[in-house]
Design an enzyme around this catalytic site. Structure first.
Site, PDB file in Angstrom:
ATOM      1  N   ARG A 152      -2.636  -6.795  -7.592  1.00 44.40           N
ATOM      2  CA  ARG A 152      -1.248  -7.406  -6.795  1.00 44.40           C
ATOM      3  C   ARG A 152      -1.305  -9.017  -7.974  1.00 44.40           C
ATOM      4  O   ARG A 152       0.291  -9.217  -8.923  1.00 44.40           O
ATOM      5  CB  ARG A 152      -1.229  -7.835  -5.881  1.00 44.40           C
ATOM      6  CG  ARG A 152      -1.629  -7.458  -4.574  1.00 44.40           C
ATOM      7  CD  ARG A 152      -1.140  -8.098  -3.668  1.00 44.40           C
ATOM      8  NE  ARG A 152      -2.496  -9.255  -3.284  1.00 44.40           N
ATOM      9  CZ  ARG A 152      -3.683  -8.484  -2.819  1.00 44.40           C
ATOM     10  NH1 ARG A 152      -3.756  -7.618  -2.338  1.00 44.40           N
ATOM     11  NH2 ARG A 152      -4.881  -9.465  -2.824  1.00 44.40           N
ATOM     12  N   SER A 169      -3.125  -7.650   2.948  1.00 42.66           N
ATOM     13  CA  SER A 169      -2.835  -7.539   4.891  1.00 42.66           C
ATOM     14  C   SER A 169      -3.734  -9.196   4.839  1.00 42.66           C
ATOM     15  O   SER A 169      -3.649  -8.553   6.346  1.00 42.66           O
ATOM     16  CB  SER A 169      -4.289  -6.250   4.845  1.00 42.66           C
ATOM     17  OG  SER A 169      -4.444  -5.559   4.377  1.00 42.66           O
ATOM     18  N   HIS A 223       0.836  -1.258  -0.401  1.00 46.31           N
ATOM     19  CA  HIS A 223       0.362   0.156  -0.085  1.00 46.31           C
ATOM     20  C   HIS A 223       1.057   1.430   0.241  1.00 46.31           C
ATOM     21  O   HIS A 223       0.525   2.324  -0.569  1.00 46.31           O
ATOM     22  CB  HIS A 223      -0.737   0.222   1.600  1.00 46.31           C
ATOM     23  CG  HIS A 223      -1.644  -0.612   1.403  1.00 46.31           C
ATOM     24  ND1 HIS A 223      -2.203  -2.217   2.980  1.00 46.31           N
ATOM     25  CD2 HIS A 223      -3.667  -1.753   0.206  1.00 46.31           C
ATOM     26  CE1 HIS A 223      -3.168  -3.279   2.094  1.00 46.31           C
ATOM     27  NE2 HIS A 223      -3.672  -2.803   0.859  1.00 46.31           N
ATOM     28  N   LYS A 282     -16.164  -7.044   4.969  1.00 47.86           N
ATOM     29  CA  LYS A 282     -14.485  -7.599   5.336  1.00 47.86           C
ATOM     30  C   LYS A 282     -15.072  -7.038   7.232  1.00 47.86           C
ATOM     31  O   LYS A 282     -15.589  -6.354   7.495  1.00 47.86           O
ATOM     32  CB  LYS A 282     -13.907  -6.363   5.339  1.00 47.86           C
ATOM     33  CG  LYS A 282     -13.803  -6.603   3.454  1.00 47.86           C
ATOM     34  CD  LYS A 282     -12.167  -6.534   3.660  1.00 47.86           C
ATOM     35  CE  LYS A 282     -11.868  -6.384   1.251  1.00 47.86           C
ATOM     36  NZ  LYS A 282     -10.421  -5.508   1.195  1.00 47.86           N
TER      37      LYS A 282
END
Length: 162
Positions: free
Chosen positions: A91, A129, A18, A42
């Site tokens: 990613r 994460s 990030h 989430k």
């Protein structure tokens, strides 16, 4: 008129990947707004305020960066902030389908705001994460994936790893 891009996410926790995207985006835009999402499906390890505070502490020395939280629809928030673009990280190819759907929805809701995608530098391309939290929860060393302040925050959440 300044060119503002919003980098939204849960940042639970913020990673070096990030941070890489933030630093690169500040070279391209007058202002980068790192916008911590308060409304997410989430389940977060860190509270909304903890995520905002961690991002602020970790990124506080970057010129052209504003760290804030937001709730509600991202397209509405981007319009309120007079943003010209949204930044999203990719990613892997597996990220693309979901991000493509989000970009199309945001374009429909706010056609004047572009979605831009950056890939992290290759040394950060596998970091997420979720993986950081999993490694930390099992007692692994995450210091090469996150800022030292995040390592400390994770140790506080997973005391057995300290």
């Amino acid at each position: 008129m300044p060119r503002i891009i919003i980098y939204p996410g849960t940042f639970d926790p913020i990673t070096l990947g990030h941070m890489d995207l933030v630093k690169r985006a500040t070279r391209l835009f007058d202002t980068v707004v790192l916008a911590v999402a308060g409304d997410s499906s989430k389940k977060s390890l860190f509270s909304y305020q903890e995520r905002i505070d961690l991002c602020s502490e970790v990124l506080g020395d970057i010129d052209g960066l504003v760290v804030t939280g937001f709730r509600g629809l991202l397209a509405n928030y981007a319009q309120e902030m007079n943003a010209c673009a949204l930044l999203r990280g990719l990613r892997a190819v597996s990220d693309f389908e979901f991000e493509f759907q989000l970009a199309n929805m945001n374009r429909r809701l706010a056609p004047e705001i572009e979605s831009l995608f950056l890939t992290p530098s290759e040394q950060f391309s596998f970091i997420s994460s979720s993986l950081v939290k999993e490694v930390a929860s099992l007692g692994g060393d995450v210091s090469e994936f996150v800022h030292p302040l995040v390592v400390k925050a994770l140790e506080n959440k997973y005391p057995a790893t300290a």
